[in-house]
Motif scaffolding. Structure first.
Motif, PDB file in Angstrom:
ATOM      1  N   ALA A  77      82.065 -32.231  25.074  1.00 39.94           N
ATOM      2  CA  ALA A  77      81.301 -32.283  26.091  1.00 39.94           C
ATOM      3  C   ALA A  77      80.492 -31.520  26.131  1.00 39.94           C
ATOM      4  CB  ALA A  77      82.481 -32.546  26.948  1.00 39.94           C
ATOM      5  N   ILE A  78      78.653 -31.755  26.769  1.00 42.43           N
ATOM      6  CA  ILE A  78      77.860 -30.123  26.575  1.00 42.43           C
ATOM      7  C   ILE A  78      77.591 -30.914  27.983  1.00 42.43           C
ATOM      8  CG2 ILE A  78      77.721 -30.783  24.467  1.00 42.43           C
ATOM      9  CD1 ILE A  78      75.134 -31.956  25.204  1.00 42.43           C
ATOM     10  N   GLY A  79      76.242 -29.765  28.697  1.00 43.31           N
ATOM     11  CA  GLY A  79      75.780 -29.648  30.288  1.00 43.31           C
ATOM     12  C   GLY A  79      76.682 -29.660  30.899  1.00 43.31           C
ATOM     13  N   CYS A  80      75.521 -29.712  32.298  1.00 45.00           N
ATOM     14  CA  CYS A  80      76.637 -30.283  33.365  1.00 45.00           C
ATOM     15  C   CYS A  80      76.789 -30.819  34.976  1.00 45.00           C
ATOM     16  CB  CYS A  80      77.002 -28.256  33.765  1.00 45.00           C
ATOM     17  SG  CYS A  80      77.365 -28.111  35.431  1.00 45.00           S
ATOM     18  N   CYS A  81      77.436 -31.852  34.482  1.00 45.05           N
ATOM     19  CA  CYS A  81      76.315 -33.123  36.179  1.00 45.05           C
ATOM     20  C   CYS A  81      76.868 -31.461  37.289  1.00 45.05           C
ATOM     21  CB  CYS A  81      77.490 -33.522  36.219  1.00 45.05           C
ATOM     22  SG  CYS A  81      76.613 -35.621  37.349  1.00 45.05           S
ATOM     23  N   THR A  82      77.976 -31.139  37.353  1.00 48.18           N
ATOM     24  CA  THR A  82      78.319 -30.619  38.607  1.00 48.18           C
ATOM     25  C   THR A  82      79.253 -29.533  38.229  1.00 48.18           C
ATOM     26  OG1 THR A  82      78.315 -31.790  39.910  1.00 48.18           O
ATOM     27  CG2 THR A  82      79.726 -30.615  41.203  1.00 48.18           C
ATOM     28  N   ASP A  83      78.739 -28.773  38.183  1.00 47.11           N
ATOM     29  CA  ASP A  83      80.037 -26.825  38.516  1.00 47.11           C
ATOM     30  C   ASP A  83      80.679 -26.254  39.816  1.00 47.11           C
ATOM     31  OD1 ASP A  83      80.624 -24.513  37.750  1.00 47.11           O
ATOM     32  OD2 ASP A  83      78.633 -23.659  36.065  1.00 47.11           O
ATOM     33  N   PHE A  84      81.876 -26.217  39.980  1.00 45.06           N
ATOM     34  CA  PHE A  84      82.123 -24.930  40.440  1.00 45.06           C
ATOM     35  C   PHE A  84      83.325 -23.987  40.043  1.00 45.06           C
ATOM     36  CE2 PHE A  84      84.921 -28.962  40.990  1.00 45.06           C
ATOM     37  CZ  PHE A  84      86.209 -28.366  40.825  1.00 45.06           C
TER      38      PHE A  84
ATOM     39  N   ASP B 148      92.442 -19.012  47.442  1.00 47.66           N
ATOM     40  CA  ASP B 148      93.722 -20.379  46.793  1.00 47.66           C
ATOM     41  C   ASP B 148      93.049 -21.238  47.990  1.00 47.66           C
ATOM     42  OD1 ASP B 148      94.573 -19.209  44.575  1.00 47.66           O
ATOM     43  OD2 ASP B 148      96.595 -19.297  45.395  1.00 47.66           O
ATOM     44  N   ILE B 149      93.078 -21.191  49.400  1.00 53.36           N
ATOM     45  CA  ILE B 149      92.911 -22.106  50.102  1.00 53.36           C
ATOM     46  C   ILE B 149      91.612 -22.870  50.279  1.00 53.36           C
ATOM     47  CG2 ILE B 149      92.761 -22.944  53.223  1.00 53.36           C
ATOM     48  CD1 ILE B 149      94.332 -20.552  53.310  1.00 53.36           C
ATOM     49  N   GLU B 150      90.532 -21.721  49.518  1.00 54.04           N
ATOM     50  CA  GLU B 150      89.263 -22.456  49.916  1.00 54.04           C
ATOM     51  C   GLU B 150      89.458 -22.973  48.078  1.00 54.04           C
ATOM     52  OE1 GLU B 150      84.811 -20.370  48.944  1.00 54.04           O
ATOM     53  OE2 GLU B 150      86.076 -19.013  49.602  1.00 54.04           O
ATOM     54  N   LEU B 151      89.915 -22.657  47.227  1.00 51.93           N
ATOM     55  CA  LEU B 151      89.855 -23.138  46.793  1.00 51.93           C
ATOM     56  C   LEU B 151      90.105 -24.919  46.110  1.00 51.93           C
ATOM     57  CD1 LEU B 151      89.418 -23.335  43.235  1.00 51.93           C
ATOM     58  CD2 LEU B 151      91.252 -22.075  42.379  1.00 51.93           C
ATOM     59  N   SER B 152      91.128 -25.498  46.920  1.00 52.79           N
ATOM     60  CA  SER B 152      92.217 -26.004  47.232  1.00 52.79           C
ATOM     61  C   SER B 152      90.513 -27.208  48.098  1.00 52.79           C
ATOM     62  CB  SER B 152      93.326 -26.129  47.971  1.00 52.79           C
ATOM     63  OG  SER B 152      93.930 -26.907  48.416  1.00 52.79           O
TER      64      SER B 152
ATOM     65  N   LEU C  54      90.138 -30.915  46.604  1.00 54.36           N
ATOM     66  CA  LEU C  54      89.483 -32.768  46.748  1.00 54.36           C
ATOM     67  C   LEU C  54      88.290 -32.899  47.964  1.00 54.36           C
ATOM     68  CD1 LEU C  54      93.395 -30.985  48.744  1.00 54.36           C
ATOM     69  CD2 LEU C  54      92.959 -32.240  47.226  1.00 54.36           C
ATOM     70  N   LYS C  55      87.534 -32.177  48.180  1.00 51.84           N
ATOM     71  CA  LYS C  55      86.334 -32.742  48.464  1.00 51.84           C
ATOM     72  C   LYS C  55      85.852 -33.064  47.011  1.00 51.84           C
ATOM     73  CE  LYS C  55      82.035 -30.841  50.652  1.00 51.84           C
ATOM     74  NZ  LYS C  55      81.186 -30.146  51.031  1.00 51.84           N
ATOM     75  N   GLN C  56      85.697 -32.410  46.130  1.00 53.37           N
ATOM     76  CA  GLN C  56      85.107 -32.977  44.681  1.00 53.37           C
ATOM     77  C   GLN C  56      85.673 -33.715  44.490  1.00 53.37           C
ATOM     78  OE1 GLN C  56      81.940 -31.078  44.012  1.00 53.37           O
ATOM     79  NE2 GLN C  56      82.487 -32.880  42.783  1.00 53.37           N
ATOM     80  N   ARG C  57      87.275 -33.735  44.405  1.00 52.48           N
ATOM     81  CA  ARG C  57      88.287 -34.628  43.984  1.00 52.48           C
ATOM     82  C   ARG C  57      87.771 -36.434  44.725  1.00 52.48           C
ATOM     83  NH1 ARG C  57      94.487 -35.489  42.872  1.00 52.48           N
ATOM     84  NH2 ARG C  57      93.892 -36.843  45.154  1.00 52.48           N
ATOM     85  N   GLU C  58      87.377 -35.925  45.778  1.00 43.81           N
ATOM     86  CA  GLU C  58      87.539 -37.311  46.470  1.00 43.81           C
ATOM     87  C   GLU C  58      86.148 -38.303  46.317  1.00 43.81           C
ATOM     88  OE1 GLU C  58      88.915 -35.694  50.509  1.00 43.81           O
ATOM     89  OE2 GLU C  58      90.728 -35.952  49.085  1.00 43.81           O
ATOM     90  N   LEU C  59      85.158 -37.501  45.594  1.00 45.85           N
ATOM     91  CA  LEU C  59      84.032 -38.362  45.605  1.00 45.85           C
ATOM     92  C   LEU C  59      83.667 -39.530  44.952  1.00 45.85           C
ATOM     93  CD1 LEU C  59      81.680 -34.937  44.609  1.00 45.85           C
ATOM     94  CD2 LEU C  59      81.813 -36.006  47.104  1.00 45.85           C
ATOM     95  N   THR C  60      84.525 -40.253  44.105  1.00 46.94           N
ATOM     96  CA  THR C  60      84.882 -41.451  43.301  1.00 46.94           C
ATOM     97  C   THR C  60      86.284 -41.688  43.284  1.00 46.94           C
ATOM     98  OG1 THR C  60      84.080 -42.312  41.722  1.00 46.94           O
ATOM     99  CG2 THR C  60      85.049 -39.655  41.238  1.00 46.94           C
ATOM    100  N   SER C  61      86.050 -42.573  43.114  1.00 47.32           N
ATOM    101  CA  SER C  61      87.313 -43.798  42.901  1.00 47.32           C
ATOM    102  C   SER C  61      87.366 -43.781  41.380  1.00 47.32           C
ATOM    103  CB  SER C  61      87.522 -44.953  43.796  1.00 47.32           C
ATOM    104  OG  SER C  61      86.633 -45.943  43.676  1.00 47.32           O
TER     105      SER C  61
ATOM    106  N   GLN D 203     100.841 -38.039  48.655  1.00 48.20           N
ATOM    107  CA  GLN D 203      99.700 -36.880  48.811  1.00 48.20           C
ATOM    108  C   GLN D 203      99.773 -35.764  48.858  1.00 48.20           C
ATOM    109  OE1 GLN D 203      97.640 -38.657  50.875  1.00 48.20           O
ATOM    110  NE2 GLN D 203      98.721 -40.207  50.595  1.00 48.20           N
ATOM    111  N   VAL D 204     100.567 -35.990  47.456  1.00 44.13           N
ATOM    112  CA  VAL D 204     101.049 -33.761  47.229  1.00 44.13           C
ATOM    113  C   VAL D 204      99.486 -34.096  45.498  1.00 44.13           C
ATOM    114  CG1 VAL D 204     102.214 -32.456  45.068  1.00 44.13           C
ATOM    115  CG2 VAL D 204     103.214 -33.301  47.036  1.00 44.13           C
ATOM    116  N   ASN D 205      99.324 -33.273  45.868  1.00 45.45           N
ATOM    117  CA  ASN D 205      97.255 -33.161  44.746  1.00 45.45           C
ATOM    118  C   ASN D 205      97.628 -31.781  43.565  1.00 45.45           C
ATOM    119  OD1 ASN D 205      96.707 -30.110  45.318  1.00 45.45           O
ATOM    120  ND2 ASN D 205      96.145 -31.493  47.456  1.00 45.45           N
TER     121      ASN D 205
END
Length: 452
Positions: free
Chosen positions: A67-74, A82-86, A90-97, A350-352
């Motif tokens: 893969a190349i390039g970046c659509c989203t980079d965090f 770790d709390i902020e990272l988590s 979660l916010k990023q993963r929940e953007l799409t199903s 609910q464990v992620n």
């Protein structure tokens, strides 16, 4: 029906993108793909001019991704916990199903220590363009993120990225490198001191295992192409995970590692205890003898049992049940063989993924026991920044994720190659034997670099 060549696939993809504006978007993340004819993925990746560039191939799956390039980079540098990272994860993963949307990246070995520039304590990207192989099927994929830009802007950015695609070219053959210098951190003398500290009864009583490691910096006569090197390494250890991340032309992190952190499918999780090492034999009879000696070795079998028990203890609070092999088996690589136990768990609802990473990483196979005191010792005494070495690298999506432990790895810089190897130090460990184990673990990559 024959799959189209790359040029025809690009045209088809372009047409699909131009028609996107006529369709309502259901998700903030949009993925468009076309099937294409077979392409050598690493050669395709090396031919591209766009960064970042990444590669992933599982250990026991018929799947491969470039893969190349970046659509989203965090990206998380040195000021994140770790709390902020988590929360970000979660916010990023929940953007799409969409179960085909994947974020690729890694988490550093020690998230409380200074991190490598560009790599950070953690970094994950949703690539702009992916080339995926599943068995014999190849797909060219583009990702658009309209949560951060308009659909028209994302279509324009994606079309611009597609216009820069190049055809794969033969990889530049590796030449035998001239070693201009070598520096080991810790040095041999310091290594002996560290093992004496760890095996001292007063220390060993409260910290029975510390995985000490070494950075070997090789100054070389000319720069080495990371993707050619990874392809050669891949050929020597086909049964390992193989991956690489290159966020800029100056640095690339590549790995050909045997160790899985975990593989999750929905709530089913698969992991392992991989600890205890010996060499391969020159013939089948000798190889079996070395393997049996490893199985009979009290120090190595005890080390593997400690790793197994720690993983089970960490998974129990997150799982409905955990099953682990009682007895170890042998896992063979080209130059060495390891003790191995399989572990399976059914995660609670609910464990992620990030909870699993927090629980398992770093494993006792790369950190030690207890985790906190072992890592504190490594942070204070080892003498270099591990960065993504012994970190967790892989991908996640809504329904599946897979991470490997980057133990056989290299950080490639201009005219320098940084190699890493570690050894589990427990009561009875001897400095000479453990130093030789480090050399054995570097044998494959060093032979590629110096015996061409």
């Amino acid at each position: 029906m024959t799959a189209p060549l790359l040029s025809h696939a690009i045209k088809s993809l372009t047409d699909k993108l131009k028609s996107l504006s006529e369709q309502p978007a259901n998700d903030p993340i949009i993925q468009v793909s076309v099937t294409i004819a077979a392409i050598p993925l690493i050669a395709w990746l090396a031919a591209q001019s766009t960064y970042p560039r990444l590669y992933w191939k599982g250990r026991d799956t018929e799947e491969e991704v470039a893969a190349i390039g970046c659509c989203t980079d965090f990206f998380f540098g040195d000021d994140v916990d770790d709390i902020e990272l988590s929360e970000k994860y979660l916010k990023q993963r929940e953007l799409t199903s969409n179960p085909n949307i994947r974020y690729y990246g890694g988490v550093a070995f020690d998230r409380k220590n200074e991190s490598w520039p560009e790599f950070g304590k953690a970094r994950f990207i949703l690539p702009r363009i992916e080339l995926r192989r599943s068995a014999t099927e190849y797909k060219l994929i583009v990702n658009l993120n309209i949560s951060e830009a308009s659909l028209e802007q994302e279509i324009a950015s994606t079309l611009a990225a597609i216009s820069l695609l190049d055809n794969p070219k033969p990889l530049t053959p590796l030449k035998k490198v001239a070693l201009m210098g070598r520096n080991d951190t810790p040095s041999r003398a310091r290594w002996d001191q560290l093992i004496k500290q760890v095996t001292e009864p007063g220390f060993n009583e409260h910290t029975p295992k510390v995985v000490l490691s070494r950075q070997t910096q090789l100054e070389v006569s000319e720069s080495v192409d990371p993707w050619t090197l990874l392809a050669c390494w891949q050929g020597r250890n086909a049964t390992s995970f193989q991956f690489g991340f290159q966020f800029s032309p100056e640095k690339a992190f590549i790995s050909c590692t045997p160790e899985r952190l975990y593989h999750r499918k929905q709530r089913s999780l698969f992991t392992e205890a991989l600890a205890g090492t010996t060499i391969r034999g020159l013939n089948q009879e000798q190889d079996k003898a070395f393997a049996q000696a490893l199985l009979d070795d009290k120090k190595n079998t005890h080390e593997n049992l400690l790793v197994r028990q720690q993983i089970v203890d960490e998974l129990n609070p997150l799982s409905n049940h955990v099953d682990a092999d009682e007895l170890p088996t042998i896992f063979k690589l080209s130059h060495i063989q390891h003790l191995h136990r399989s572990i399976q768990a059914e995660l609670k609802a609910q464990v992620n993924d990030f909870q699993v990473i927090q629980a398992l990483h770093p494993t006792p196979a790369v950190g030690g026991l207890p985790k906190k005191s072992a890592i504190d010792f490594i942070r204070q005494e080892e003498g270099y920044l591990r960065g993504w070495y012994a970190g967790a690298c892989g991908y996640f999506n809504l329904h599946e994720s897979e991470f490997a432990v980057a133990i056989r790895s290299a950080l490639i810089e201009p005219n320098r190659i940084n190699l890493f190897a570690g050894a589990g130090i427990v009561a009875g460990s001897e400095p000479d034997i453990e130093w030789t184990e480090l050399e054995n673990k570097l044998a494959t990559i060093l032979s590629i670099l110096t015996e061409l």
